[in-house]
Design an enzyme around this catalytic site. Structure first.
Site, PDB file in Angstrom:
ATOM      1  N   GLU A   1       2.904   1.570  -3.367  1.00 48.62           N
ATOM      2  CA  GLU A   1       3.407   3.082  -3.363  1.00 48.62           C
ATOM      3  C   GLU A   1       3.566   3.360  -4.970  1.00 48.62           C
ATOM      4  O   GLU A   1       4.629   4.126  -5.087  1.00 48.62           O
ATOM      5  CB  GLU A   1       4.166   3.409  -2.288  1.00 48.62           C
ATOM      6  CG  GLU A   1       3.553   3.567  -0.927  1.00 48.62           C
ATOM      7  CD  GLU A   1       4.115   4.233  -0.105  1.00 48.62           C
ATOM      8  OE1 GLU A   1       4.566   5.405  -0.401  1.00 48.62           O
ATOM      9  OE2 GLU A   1       4.157   3.887   1.320  1.00 48.62           O
ATOM     10  N   GLY A   2       2.920   2.718  -5.847  1.00 49.99           N
ATOM     11  CA  GLY A   2       3.455   3.048  -7.290  1.00 49.99           C
ATOM     12  C   GLY A   2       4.344   1.638  -7.639  1.00 49.99           C
ATOM     13  O   GLY A   2       5.455   1.566  -7.088  1.00 49.99           O
TER      14      GLY A   2
END
Lengths: 261, 379
Positions: free
Chosen positions: B362-363
């Site tokens: 998620e990043g």
């Protein structure tokens, strides 16, 4: 399918101790739980409802604190709960208890199936389930470990017997008592817990039932517990000292002395 | 620390705690080794209404938001963050529908998610990780349909999910404004799965390739409008990052839980190692860092649920901080366990393997720092 499940609130016996002076259970500080076998009865009721539709009503007889156990049943997803609570019910043996529960089941009306746990972990009598069936004049099967089939007219179950099982078919209405092997009990759901916190548990007293007052409570109980005692434990402990060789030697001496060999 | 949880939030936390202790704990090692998807646990979570916590009541949910999703994720991750991810990634996979779906899409899909249907979010590709704009998956318009072609990589809940939100390029010339988000159901012709990845950690979570070969998706399955795919993805991730933060906090707390027990039982030099200042100070630091991470995750989640618009910075901060804390705390937990900690018979090495992903997905935490930094000079 209208199902009634009978539950009992019991002390969590893993915590229970006995007062040696009075020979009674030390109840203070001991957690109360739903009798573990009864949680399997609730689960079976819910599973049958999921399959056939209808309603699951849980009833229990006892003091007002049993409301907590009935709320726990609500959190698992049962439709209704009823507490039978009255000073007139107090002191009931298994005959009076099963009579009172049977009368409550008659008052609920149109019940197809009654499910109980095989026994309570405090009394261990296993009599109330069959007693209810006798008072209701319905067939019953005890120690059920598997539900094979159920429809609106009859039920087929397996019951545990020594070294195997029996397969029994009964016409409905009927009563069964279940063992733990019958299912795995579900967790409560969040919606169930929320509902259990809001619900007002209805309390039925002796006046709400169409009963014979000579058959309930202490007066309606032919058996009465005269005394409870715990076995005397006579153990003497001796701890041997020295190195391993010396300890073995002392142990053998002691065993010889006691003429164990 | 008292976070003043509402009655409902306490129920969510306590029930997740009970399920973790009674049902997840006994099978953690088994699933970590087999890498199978924990369907039996998902079934319990579904029946206990856990999937409903972040969904509005209108769609059979319990009316909570990101905070409730985070609470559940944290408590489950305390025992197994891999198993928790089956739930948490369903939150990620369904969030685009919740945020951007029209009424009929929400009615159709969110009610299923509330009942425990697994969902997945598909953005990443082999050459489009941190640089998501480099994606190659295309969706070409053909009448009322879009024809999807391409491969999505490392998709959490891939293969096990029934509902996927997939981002694909509908107009390559428009760059990031040429991406579109689609709802794709498992079983759609032309949609298949590739290899199941063999991962370092979160092994109870299934990670798979999604393969699209002339997969025809009706235009009714488009989320928001064509060209809004990036916005859908970015706004979704802004809202779900506290979930990863909560997962990281749960992993760290789980490591502290087992360290407190172990350090009292393990004796060296004739006394429990919990008597030694070296161990006590490590545990004090671990607890401080974890509590700080939790406070940041909860604050960000509450801010998002309040309806605030500018949340990228706070969301990135809580994910990044909590991920780094989880990595440090679990590394220290292995240290406290010493040689035993390095062995698979003890729980902490798994926690250390699990923690690593929270700094990556998620990043990456480097991208989070970019997001934070780029917001520092705003206004």
């Amino acid at each position: 399918m209208n199902i009634v499940v009978c539950i009992k609130q019991v002390p969590d016996t893993t915590d229970v101790k006995i007062d040696r002076n009075t020979n009674t259970l030390i109840r203070s500080g001991v957690k109360s739980i739903i009798n573990p076998y009864d949680t399997h009865a609730i689960e079976l009721g819910l599973q049958i409802r999921e399959k056939l539709g209808g309603k699951v009503v849980v009833i229990s007889m006892g003091p007002p604190q049993v409301i907590d156990s009935l709320k726990e049943a609500v959190s698992m997803g049962v439709d209704d709960v009823i507490l039978l609570s009255d000073r007139a019910f107090a002191g009931a043996d298994t005959l009076a208890t099963s009579y009172t529960l049977a009368e409550a089941i008659k008052s609920i009306g149109n019940v197809d199936l009654v499910i109980c746990g095989k026994q309570a972990i405090d009394g261990d009598t296993a009599q109330v389930g069959p007693g209810i069936a006798e008072h209701l004049n319905t067939p019953h099967t005890t120690y059920v470990n598997e539900l094979c089939n159920i429809n609106s007219a009859n039920i087929t179950v397996k019951r545990m017997i020594e070294g195997g099982y029996e397969k029994v078919e009964m016409d409905l209405p009927a009563l069964i008592t279940v063992v733990k092997e019958v299912n795995e009990v579900r967790f409560p759901s969040i919606r169930g817990i929320l509902r259990s916190r809001e619900i007002d548990v209805p309390i039925w007293t002796s006046k709400d039932l169409n009963i014979d007052f000579t058959k309930i409570g202490l007066d309606g109980s032919p058996t009465q517990v005269v005394s409870v005692s715990t076995p005397q434990i006579n153990t003497q402990t001796e701890i041997f000292t020295g190195n391993a060789k010396e300890q073995v030697h002392k142990l053998l001496e002691a065993l010889n002395e006691q003429k164990i060999f | 620390m008292d976070y003043f949880l509402t009655e409902k939030q306490q129920i969510i936390r306590d029930l997740c705690h009970r399920i973790s202790q009674e049902k997840i704990k006994p099978v953690v090692q088994e699933y970590d080794e087999s890498g199978e998807f924990p369907w039996e646990i998902m079934d319990i979570l579904a029946k206990s209404d856990i999937f409903r916590v972040f969904i509005p009541e209108k769609y059979d949910g319990l009316g909570g938001g990101i905070f409730e999703m985070s609470l559940a994720t944290e408590e489950l991750s305390r025992v197994c963050s891999g198993i928790a991810l089956g739930f948490a990634a369903t939150g990620l996979g369904s969030m685009p529908i919740l945020l951007f779906g029209n009424e009929s899409q929400k009615q159709k899909y969110m009610t299923k998610v509330a009942d425990g249907t697994i969902a997945a979010f598909a953005l990443t590709e082999a050459e489009a990780g941190s640089d998501a704009s480099n994606m190659k998956t295309t969706a070409e318009k053909d009448g009322d349909y879009y024809v999807l072609n391409g491969v999505k990589q490392w998709i959490t809940n891939g293969g096990v999910a029934d509902i996927y939100t997939v981002i694909a390029m509908t107009d390559k010339n428009k760059g990031s404004r040429g991406a579109t988000a689609f709802i794709v159901e498992k079983g759609t012709p032309g949609f298949s799965f590739g290899v199941k990845e063999n991962k370092m950690g979160i092994r109870a979570s299934t990670t798979m390739e999604l393969i699209f070969e002339n997969c025809r998706i009706h235009k009714d399955q488009v989320l928001a409008r064509p060209g809004m795919g990036y916005i859908v993805a970015l706004k979704t991730l802004d809202r779900t990052r506290p979930g990863v933060g909560a997962q990281a906090v749960g992993i760290a707390q789980g490591a502290i839980d087992v360290c407190l027990k172990y350090s009292r039982e393990r004796e060296q030099f004739g006394q429990p190692i919990s008597n030694f200042q070296a161990i006590r100070h490590m545990l004090a630091d671990m607890s401080m860092q974890t509590e700080a991470a939790r406070a940041l995750v909860y604050a960000a989640a509450r801010m998002i649920d309040s309806g605030a618009k500018d949340i990228s910075k706070e969301s990135a901060m809580c994910k990044c901080f909590a991920g780094d804390v989880a990595m440090k705390v679990t590394t220290d937990a292995v240290q406290i366990f010493g040689g035993y900690g390095y062995m698979k018979d003890y729980p902490v090495e798994k926690m250390m393997r699990d923690a690593k992903i929270t700094q990556i997905y998620e990043g990456t935490n480097q991208i989070q720092r970019d997001v934070i930094a780029s917001n520092l000079w705003k206004k």
